[in-house]
Write an enzyme that holds these catalytic residues in place. Structure first.
Site, mmCIF file in Angstrom:
data_model
loop_
_atom_site.group_PDB
_atom_site.id
_atom_site.type_symbol
_atom_site.label_atom_id
_atom_site.label_comp_id
_atom_site.label_asym_id
_atom_site.label_seq_id
_atom_site.Cartn_x
_atom_site.Cartn_y
_atom_site.Cartn_z
ATOM 1 N N HIS A 9 25.306 42.871 -27.777
ATOM 2 C CA HIS A 9 25.463 41.562 -28.423
ATOM 3 C C HIS A 9 25.854 41.708 -29.893
ATOM 4 O O HIS A 9 25.576 42.719 -30.543
ATOM 5 C CB HIS A 9 24.163 40.764 -28.317
ATOM 6 C CG HIS A 9 23.006 41.424 -29.027
ATOM 7 N ND1 HIS A 9 22.804 41.325 -30.388
ATOM 8 C CD2 HIS A 9 22.003 42.191 -28.553
ATOM 9 C CE1 HIS A 9 21.729 42.009 -30.729
ATOM 10 N NE2 HIS A 9 21.211 42.541 -29.631
ATOM 11 N N ARG A 58 21.072 35.866 -27.462
ATOM 12 C CA ARG A 58 22.074 36.628 -28.210
ATOM 13 C C ARG A 58 23.046 37.344 -27.272
ATOM 14 O O ARG A 58 24.224 37.499 -27.613
ATOM 15 C CB ARG A 58 21.399 37.603 -29.181
ATOM 16 C CG ARG A 58 20.411 38.594 -28.581
ATOM 17 C CD ARG A 58 19.610 39.254 -29.698
ATOM 18 N NE ARG A 58 18.723 40.330 -29.271
ATOM 19 C CZ ARG A 58 17.470 40.148 -28.863
ATOM 20 N NH1 ARG A 58 16.963 38.914 -28.791
ATOM 21 N NH2 ARG A 58 16.714 41.186 -28.537
ATOM 22 N N GLU A 114 16.309 43.503 -23.753
ATOM 23 C CA GLU A 114 16.075 44.592 -24.689
ATOM 24 C C GLU A 114 14.727 45.261 -24.402
ATOM 25 O O GLU A 114 13.859 44.700 -23.728
ATOM 26 C CB GLU A 114 16.120 44.041 -26.129
ATOM 27 C CG GLU A 114 15.828 45.028 -27.239
ATOM 28 C CD GLU A 114 16.765 46.223 -27.282
ATOM 29 O OE1 GLU A 114 16.684 47.057 -26.355
ATOM 30 O OE2 GLU A 114 17.547 46.339 -28.243
ATOM 31 N N HIS A 184 21.877 44.761 -24.603
ATOM 32 C CA HIS A 184 21.213 45.179 -25.838
ATOM 33 C C HIS A 184 21.317 46.690 -26.017
ATOM 34 O O HIS A 184 21.658 47.414 -25.072
ATOM 35 C CB HIS A 184 19.751 44.743 -25.792
ATOM 36 C CG HIS A 184 19.593 43.300 -25.456
ATOM 37 N ND1 HIS A 184 19.514 42.315 -26.426
ATOM 38 C CD2 HIS A 184 19.566 42.656 -24.263
ATOM 39 C CE1 HIS A 184 19.425 41.134 -25.832
ATOM 40 N NE2 HIS A 184 19.455 41.319 -24.530
#
Length: 232
Positions: A9, A58, A114, A184
Site C-alpha cells: 500500500h 490502506r 499486516e 502490506h
C-alpha cells in the site's frame, strides 16, 4: 502463463508519523494516494483479472486507485468489492451475483492483513527504540520468529498468509488469471518468501517500498519464470 502483481500500500498517515500500525485501520496519506496513482501508470500495459487485498483500508484504497486510474489495467471492467455473508455488519452485499463480463472482483481477507504488532501499535518507532533499546526493538521488528509483546512474529504472519495464498490465490494463477495483490510489508514478504524460496535470514532483510509494483511471471505449474520491480 499468468502474471502476479504485488504492491505494498501507499504511505499511510501513520507511516508518515513513523508509528507501528499493524492492524490499526489507518487510511492513506496524500503522498500514499499519489504513490498508488503512480503505480497505476507503471502498470500501463498490464491486465488484471482478479484482485485480492487485506481487510485494511490502506490496502483497499491502493488497489482501487491502481485499478481505476487507468482503464486498460481492468480491460474496461468495473472493480467490485465482493463481500461475504460472514463479514461483520453484513446487510445483503453478497446478494448480487455479479457480471464477470463487465466486472473485476476484489476479494478482501484478513489473512492478508499486516503483521499484528500487539502492544507496539500506535507507538512511535524512534521513541520505542529509545525506551526499550534499539537492539530489542530491531529484534521485534526484523527477526523471523521473535514476537513483539502481545503480537505476531513474521513466522506467524507467513503461515497464515501462505495458507491463504495456496488455497485461494494460487488456483487463479494456475488457471491463467492475472492477479493483483495489494497488501502490506510483512504479508507481502511472506508471499515473496514462498515464491523466491528465501531463507528466514533473507526474508527479514527484504525491504519493500510503498506503492512500488512487483510483477511475477508464473508458468502453468506456478513456478516463477521472471520477476520485475516497476520502480522507474
Amino acid at each position: 502463463m499468468a502474471q502476479l502483481i504485488l504492491i505494498r500500500h501507499g504511505q499511510s498517515l501513520w507511516n508518515a508519523l513513523n508509528k507501528f500500525t499493524g492492524w490499526v485501520d489507518v487510511p492513506l496519506s496524500e503522498r500514499g494516494r499519489a504513490e498508488a496513482t503512480i503505480a497505476s501508470c507503471r502498470l500501463s500495459g498490464y491486465r488484471v483479472n482478479v484482485c485480492f487485498t487485506s481487510k485494511l483500508i490502506r490496502a483497499i484504497e491502493t488497489a482501487t486507485i491502481c485499478l481505476t486510474e487507468r482503464d486498460d489495467i481492468c480491460g474496461g471492467k468495473i472493480p467490485i468489492i465482493k463481500h461475504k455473508e460472514s463479514d461483520q455488519d453484513w446487510h445483503g452485499w453478497n446478494n448480487y451475483d455479479g457480471n464477470p463480463a463487465e466486472e473485476l472482483p476484489i476479494f478482501t481477507n484478513a489473512a492478508l492483513d499486516e503483521r499484528f504488532y500487539g502492544e507496539l501499535q500506535g507507538l512511535n518507532k524512534a521513541d520505542t527504540a529509545e525506551k526499550y533499546g534499539r537492539e530489542k526493538v530491531n529484534e521485534w521488528r526484523r527477526s523471523y520468529s521473535v514476537r513483539p509483546p502481545g503480537g505476531e512474529s513474521l513466522e506467524d504472519t507467513q503461515k497464515r498468509v501462505v495458507a491463504y495464498f495456496n488455497s485461494r490465490i494460487l488456483p487463479h494463477l494456475l488457471q491463467g488469471d492475472n492477479v493483483l495483490i495489494a497488501a502490506h510489508g510483512n504479508s507481502l514478504r511472506s508471499i515473496i518468501m514462498r515464491l523466491d524460496r528465501l531463507s528466514p535470514d533473507e526474508v527479514t532483510a527484504l525491504e519493500l517500498s510503498t506503492g512500488v509494483p512487483i510483477v511475477y511471471e508464473l508458468d502453468t505449474s506456478g513456478e516463477v519464470i521472471d520477476k520485475k520491480i516497476l520502480n522507474d
